[in-house]
Enzyme design. Structure first.
Site, mmCIF file in Angstrom:
data_model
loop_
_atom_site.group_PDB
_atom_site.id
_atom_site.type_symbol
_atom_site.label_atom_id
_atom_site.label_comp_id
_atom_site.label_asym_id
_atom_site.label_seq_id
_atom_site.Cartn_x
_atom_site.Cartn_y
_atom_site.Cartn_z
ATOM 1 N N ASP A 1 0.871 -1.166 0.000
ATOM 2 C CA ASP A 1 0.000 0.000 0.000
ATOM 3 C C ASP A 1 0.916 1.227 0.000
ATOM 4 O OD1 ASP A 1 -2.414 1.635 0.559
ATOM 5 O OD2 ASP A 1 -1.456 1.868 2.514
ATOM 6 N N ASP B 1 -0.182 5.120 0.971
ATOM 7 C CA ASP B 1 -0.429 6.073 2.064
ATOM 8 C C ASP B 1 -0.510 5.351 3.404
ATOM 9 O OD1 ASP B 1 -0.694 8.716 0.758
ATOM 10 O OD2 ASP B 1 -2.365 7.756 -0.290
ATOM 11 N N ASP C 1 -1.444 -0.781 5.993
ATOM 12 C CA ASP C 1 -1.710 -0.202 7.313
ATOM 13 C C ASP C 1 -3.186 -0.161 7.646
ATOM 14 O OD1 ASP C 1 -2.064 1.826 5.251
ATOM 15 O OD2 ASP C 1 -2.282 3.265 6.894
#
Length: 218
Positions: free
Chosen positions: A11, A13, A167
């Site tokens: 991922d 961001d 995250d």
């Protein structure tokens, strides 16, 4: 020693780029611009990683369909005003470079738009290391497995040789839906207890711990 994971998908961001706070602030500022209730931090953080349409509709449920383009414009205005100032998490450049040098295929699966990811890859200097990328405006949004399926098909990698790192629970559920292993990082958008509930292989708490886990297990 044989690599357990031929393909490692990140991922963007909150996983590679320390941007979760900026995304929250942009969602809140865009809401204020339109005179809508400003979502609390927790609600705004929860939608990070989704495609922009899905993120804004969940973060600001009061948003009328007719006002969606205006909301997107205000969000992008606020986020792009500062995105060039955002920084990668400490050690990220070295981590990505070392994985690339070790022969791993590297990819990005992100809720960002193609324009947004290309801009970020340019600012960060990481674009040279990634073999393929997928964005929310060219694929189904997380947690749908399409991004991972397309990346694996493009790079010729089986699901059991792929690792997704993210995250948010959106990342981990996408991995589960694609029958791919998921690794959680807790220094981004979602709290540890939510990440653990999605049953990742592990949950690491610092960028240094992420590198150590990958060196030992990937």
């Amino acid at each position: 020693m044989a690599k357990r994971f031929e393909l490692i998908v990140f991922d963007w961001d909150g996983t590679l780029l320390d941007s979760a706070g900026a995304i929250v602030r942009a969602i809140q500022a865009a809401s204020a611009d339109l005179g809508l209730p400003v979502p609390p931090d927790a609600r705004a953080r929860h939608v990070i990683g989704l495609g922009l349409h899905d993120a804004l509709s969940h973060a600001v449920p009061e948003l009328a369909a007719a006002d969606y383009p205006k909301m997107v414009e205000r969000y992008r205005h606020h986020f792009l005003a500062t995105d060039h100032e955002l920084t990668l998490f400490e050690g990220t450049v070295d981590l990505i470079a070392s994985l690339h040098a070790a022969g791993h295929l590297l990819a990005v699966a992100t809720g960002k738009s193609r324009q947004g990811l290309d801009r970020a890859l340019g600012f960060s200097g990481l674009g040279q290391y990634f073999h393929a990328t997928r964005c929310a405006d060219e694929c189904f949004s997380k947690p749908h497995p399409a991004m991972l399926h397309e990346l694996m098909d493009e790079l010729g990698v089986a699901a059991d040789a792929c690792l997704m790192i993210g995250d948010t629970t959106h990342d981990l559920l996408m991995a589960r839906n694609a029958d791919v292993a998921g690794l959680a990082v807790s220094f981004g958008a979602h709290p540890v207890e939510q990440l653990l509930a999605a049953a990742p292989l592990a949950c690491v708490h610092t960028p240094a711990e992420l590198r150590g886990w990958l060196e030992a297990n990937a």
